[in-house]
Design a protein around this motif. Structure first.
Motif, PDB file in Angstrom:
ATOM      1  N   ALA A 115       0.850  -1.187   0.000  1.00 31.66           N
ATOM      2  CA  ALA A 115       0.000   0.000   0.000  1.00 31.66           C
ATOM      3  C   ALA A 115       0.881   1.229   0.000  1.00 31.66           C
ATOM      4  CB  ALA A 115      -0.920   0.012   1.218  1.00 31.66           C
ATOM      5  N   LEU A 131      -4.364   0.437  -2.199  1.00 33.93           N
ATOM      6  CA  LEU A 131      -3.831  -0.912  -2.119  1.00 33.93           C
ATOM      7  C   LEU A 131      -3.184  -1.198  -3.466  1.00 33.93           C
ATOM      8  CD1 LEU A 131      -6.269  -3.538  -0.554  1.00 33.93           C
ATOM      9  CD2 LEU A 131      -3.861  -3.190  -0.041  1.00 33.93           C
ATOM     10  N   ALA A 182      -8.197   2.141  -0.930  1.00 33.60           N
ATOM     11  CA  ALA A 182      -8.116   1.258   0.228  1.00 33.60           C
ATOM     12  C   ALA A 182      -9.290   1.445   1.174  1.00 33.60           C
ATOM     13  CB  ALA A 182      -6.806   1.482   0.965  1.00 33.60           C
ATOM     14  N   SER A 231      -6.450  -4.985   3.808  1.00 36.55           N
ATOM     15  CA  SER A 231      -6.767  -3.657   3.348  1.00 36.55           C
ATOM     16  C   SER A 231      -5.665  -2.716   3.821  1.00 36.55           C
ATOM     17  CB  SER A 231      -8.135  -3.199   3.844  1.00 36.55           C
ATOM     18  OG  SER A 231      -8.525  -2.041   3.119  1.00 36.55           O
ATOM     19  N   ALA A 232      -5.876  -1.441   3.659  1.00 36.20           N
ATOM     20  CA  ALA A 232      -4.875  -0.465   4.076  1.00 36.20           C
ATOM     21  C   ALA A 232      -5.585   0.776   4.567  1.00 36.20           C
ATOM     22  CB  ALA A 232      -3.936  -0.114   2.921  1.00 36.20           C
ATOM     23  N   ARG A 233      -4.911   1.538   5.386  1.00 32.09           N
ATOM     24  CA  ARG A 233      -5.486   2.769   5.940  1.00 32.09           C
ATOM     25  C   ARG A 233      -4.363   3.590   6.534  1.00 32.09           C
ATOM     26  NH1 ARG A 233      -4.858   1.386  11.080  1.00 32.09           N
ATOM     27  NH2 ARG A 233      -4.796  -0.854  11.482  1.00 32.09           N
ATOM     28  N   LEU A 247      -0.563  -1.467   6.187  1.00 30.84           N
ATOM     29  CA  LEU A 247      -1.272  -2.608   5.619  1.00 30.84           C
ATOM     30  C   LEU A 247      -1.988  -3.290   6.767  1.00 30.84           C
ATOM     31  CD1 LEU A 247       0.851  -4.743   3.121  1.00 30.84           C
ATOM     32  CD2 LEU A 247      -1.482  -3.935   2.835  1.00 30.84           C
TER      33      LEU A 247
END
Lengths: 262, 262
Positions: free
Chosen positions: A206, A226, A249, B205-207, B226
């Motif tokens: 990411a 992502l 994401a 997912s990612a944030r 991640l």
DNA sequence: TCGACAAACTGGCTTAAGCCAGTTAAGCAC
DNA sequence: GTGCTTAACTGGCTTAAGCCAGTTTGTCGA
């Protein structure tokens, strides 16, 4: 200079961070619900006895964390957690192709939303080094077809997908020139060409979006992408297609269900 | 008001964005190499005839994109792309356990760096709803052991892992109370308890990092995490452990190699 | 030669003021 | 009512000035 007995610094927190922390706390605890409007910059400034710039900086911090959306002329709002489009573990399975729906389309439809995929360009190029390596070809000797697709759910852009396939394989297929690929999508066409996806190799990471992705995906601040690099391996153990996805994401997740060998 | 024949807006780009775009271009094209120092805020301001604040805003944009690191008192530098710690596809395989190295440790060692994993807490709690659901237990009836681990490469924090296992399974194992798990790690201990990882279900997912992760991982601005949620399934098809990883996305990637069913 | 110190410099962060563009809501004309 | 206009409001972005803390560098003295 500290006198003996002093606490170890207890560094003072700048006002902008302090205000951001207060708001963040209230957002996380539910004091502000998703969709709620935060106080205006000018109100925050007055409440905390700081300049408007400082209040704006506090809100910018939260925006950078993806907690808040700002709308010029309107205000700053707690960002609602969108429903995730979850690319399921069985997304490369052949029986899914039979249904005529792409994994993306299947999931979006399942959620009662409308999927749309547009192929924005098809070109024949010398493969980038990374692509050539994954396809196990030499970038000098062989060109590839590059197909760029944009994926939407209810007209909101969700992901960008770039697919590369060796010219020698797809030369006489619709893959090399047509934006519509017919029932079952691209993997059905590869089936026609004698290449069945037997194994998939995916690499995920990411990062923050690059400007181009930002423009296409209309990603708000504080939302990463992502980054998924995919290789399809055929029944002979040879790679025949690589794809590179950049997904919002905040709206998308990827699932895997893998058997564990000894 | 536009007169006929006008171009569709050609909206003027604010100076801060324009300067950011110039610098970005020079970074991506290689005009500034990784590690290179950007002009100082005051120099940029003078060069472009803007206020220092505006130059600072331009650099803040690049920092938010993860392209630049700023060091108070020193300057802004093009961020070097760190070597990726790549968690391989075979990371749950039993033969890896035999080697005594965790997947993380194996990869970091392979790169000539020194891995370190510390277990920072072991607690017995009522499982969060999400965890209970994945473990297929009712959160009222059964408690779980929660183990928190921090992973380092050369003393730099790389990921946080939180592992949950039903108390009924790990009650009499070191898993429930010891920060050291012995050769082969936690999956070897689960083997001892009669639960072998036969399938793994991962959701990715990612944030942007939450403040707690930011503190532990010392993540610079513009770097997402991640977010990996993992479920281990045993030989009877029952989940016996779930883990939640937060990984520095700029240093880590995850690989999968999955067979494709019909 | 080397270390201590001081000056110069750099980003972090704030204030106060202002213009602009997009949004919203009130009020007015029909 | 309905629809338009307008005024008030909101965030976007900038300027100019300044203090602070951390870094770098040059200089001076032992």
């Amino acid at each position: 200079m500290t006198t003996p007995g002093d606490r170890p610094a207890a560094e003072p927190i700048p006002p902008s961070r302090r205000i951001a922390a207060l708001l963040r706390e209230k957002i996380i605890s539910g004091g502000y619900a998703p969709g709620d409007k935060l106080p205006t910059e000018r109100a925050l400034a007055q409440q905390h006895g700081v300049a408007r710039n400082t209040a704006a900086a506090a809100i910018r911090i939260l925006a950078g964390e993806g907690l808040v959306d700002t709308h010029q002329g309107s205000g700053a709002y707690v960002r609602a957690t969108p429903r995730l489009i979850r690319l399921g573990a069985g997304r490369y399975a052949r029986n899914l192709r039979a249904s005529g729906l792409s994994p993306f389309g299947a999931e979006v439809t399942r959620q009662g939303r409308t999927p749309r995929v547009v192929c924005t360009s098809i070109t024949r190029i010398e493969p980038p080094a990374e692509v050539a390596e994954r396809l196990e070809i030499s970038s000098r000797d062989e060109t590839v077809v590059r197909r760029e697709n944009h994926y939407f759910a209810d007209e909101s852009p969700m992901q960008i997908g770039i697919t590369y396939a060796p010219w020698s394989i797809v030369e006489h297929s619709v893959i090399s020139h047509s934006t519509t690929l017919g029932p079952g999508g691209i993997y059905a066409r590869f089936d026609d060409l004698g290449h069945s996806v037997t194994r998939a190799r995916d690499e995920l990471s990411a990062r923050m979006p690059i400007p181009e992705e930002l423009a296409i995906l209309a990603i708000p601040p504080g939302v990463p992408v992502l980054d998924l690099r995919h290789v399809s391996i055929d029944q002979n153990g040879r790679p025949f297609e690589v794809s590179h996805f950049a997904m919002r994401a905040d709206h998308m997740a990827v699932d895997y269900d893998v058997p564990v060998e000894d």
